[in-house]
Design a protein around this motif. Structure first.
Motif, PDB file in Angstrom:
ATOM      1  N   THR A   1      -2.864  -0.483   2.636  1.00 21.89           N
ATOM      2  CA  THR A   1      -4.171  -1.147   3.081  1.00 21.89           C
ATOM      3  C   THR A   1      -5.279  -0.355   1.677  1.00 21.89           C
ATOM      4  O   THR A   1      -5.197  -0.011   1.705  1.00 21.89           O
TER       5      THR A   1
ATOM      6  N   SER B   1      -8.530  -0.369   3.244  1.00 20.82           N
ATOM      7  CA  SER B   1      -9.305   0.388   3.567  1.00 20.82           C
ATOM      8  C   SER B   1      -8.473   2.247   3.524  1.00 20.82           C
ATOM      9  O   SER B   1      -8.850   2.762   3.470  1.00 20.82           O
ATOM     10  N   GLY B   2      -7.016   2.188   3.801  1.00 24.34           N
ATOM     11  CA  GLY B   2      -6.715   3.293   4.075  1.00 24.34           C
ATOM     12  C   GLY B   2      -6.687   3.918   2.835  1.00 24.34           C
ATOM     13  O   GLY B   2      -5.790   4.897   2.240  1.00 24.34           O
TER      14      GLY B   2
END
Ligand code: DAH
Length: 356
Positions: A349, A351-352
């Protein structure tokens, strides 16, 4: 006769039923013996006796079939009632499989480009020559066709994409550009990851490998859009802000102008990594989609233009995760997969961190 039918009707199991079948109708079964005795009778007796014996055999055969179906149905009922699976229970063993780096990198690329508004497009791996070459401005006898070591599919074998020409295993993901432009209407923003095939094999080439194609078609698209997109993508993919790009003039039949894209590399812990700028290495082919390609798809090149790019997914994986032999990707060696593979919960992801 009713004696057989009673026994069959009361047979408690499939085994017991089969024993009855053998006793009645087997090679040395009772009814078989009576059938055999017909041969020794004189004609008159035989005419009298035969119908009863045949009728008995038919009745017993039918009764066995009926009982067999009933016993099987009861058995199924019993198993359905007892062999219940609770799918909501946790797994009994720890999963040991890993996600292959190619699959992981494709997911990373999809995540990055989805964030930029790109959809994922697909096309067939058995492709016709028109989509693989002709529509991409590589007419027959064009020298560029010889640049790619094509696997040709024997005429009449299998069912593929068809078309006005012979079929090939697609040599690149670029035919998905054609399929996407013909199936929809601009504005278009797609990536097309997938398998491609070339008759080539050594430490850095395998007959099957993976590419990802990008295509943007809209009004007033220019090379600035291309450069920004590639820079944003490469920085996100390599997870470094110091990724530098160099666009070098080049030639591809389906783009005009064409550019090969180099990224800067530097040495870190004895390994060449992307980022910084101690030297350059080529990572992508790209350019502005040739007006002839746009026209071949039935669009007006005066109104629509765009850029395209293509690169090797396996190579991107090697650069990012540090493998050095491409052939190991496709050996299926569990030790390699354990070392380089990803946990199935490491879903990339933004964001990750796409590196998971
Ligand atoms: N199709 C090319 C190849 O296989 C790669 C490529 C180059 C794709 C330039 C593109 C492009 O879309 O614009 O080698």
């Amino acid at each position: 006769m009713s004696e057989w039918l009673d026994k069959i009707g009361a047979a408690p199991s499939l085994t017991a039923l089969d024993e009855l079948r053998v006793a009645a109708l087997g090679k040395s079964g009772a009814i078989t013996a009576r059938l055999k005795s017909l041969g020794a009778m004189d004609a008159e007796t035989r005419t009298r006796e035969a119908p009863a014996i045949h009728a008995e055999r038919e009745a017993v055969t039918a009764a066995i079939a009926e009982r067999k179906a009933a016993l099987e149905a009861a058995e199924l009922e019993r198993r359905l009632a007892t062999e219940r699976l609770d799918l909501s229970l946790p797994a009994a063993t720890t999963p040991r499989g890993t996600i292959h780096p190619v699959a992981q990198v494709m997911d990373e690329l999809t995540e990055i480009f989805a964030d930029l508004g790109f959809a994922v497009a697909e096309g067939p791996e058995i492709e016709d020559e028109w989509h693989n070459f002709t529509a991409l401005n590589m007419p027959e006898a064009h020298p560029a066709r010889a640049m790619q070591d094509t696997f040709y599919v024997a005429p009449g074998s299998g069912s593929g994409a068809g078309g006005d020409t012979g079929r090939v295993l697609r040599t690149h993901t670029s035919p998905v550009q054609i399929r996407t432009m013909m199936a929809g209407s601009p504005p278009i923003r797609i990536i097309a990851p997938g398998r491609v095939y070339r008759s080539d094999s050594d430490a850095t080439h395998t007959p099957m490998f993976h590419q990802i194609e990008g295509l943007v078609i809209d009004r007033a698209i220019h090379m600035g859009h291309l450069k920004w997109t590639l820079e944003t993508f490469l920085k996100a993919f390599f997870e470094r802000d110091d990724v530098v790009l160099r666009l070098r003039p080049s030639y591809f039949p389906f783009t005009e102008p064409s550019a090969e894209v180099d990224v800067g590399w530097s040495m870190e812990k004895g390994r060449r990594v992307v980022g910084g700028c101690e030297g350059w290495m080529e990572v992508l082919g790209s350019g502005m989609v040739h007006p002839r390609v746009i026209a071949a798809c039935g669009l007006d090149p005066e109104e629509w233009q765009g850029f395209a790019f293509g690169t090797g997914v396996d190579r991107l994986a090697m650069l990012k995760y540090g493998m050095d032999d491409l052939r190991a990707f496709f050996d299926g060696d569990l030790r390699w997969l354990k070392h380089y593979g990803f946990g199935f919960l490491d879903v990339p992801t933004l964001s990750g961190g796409v590196g998971a």
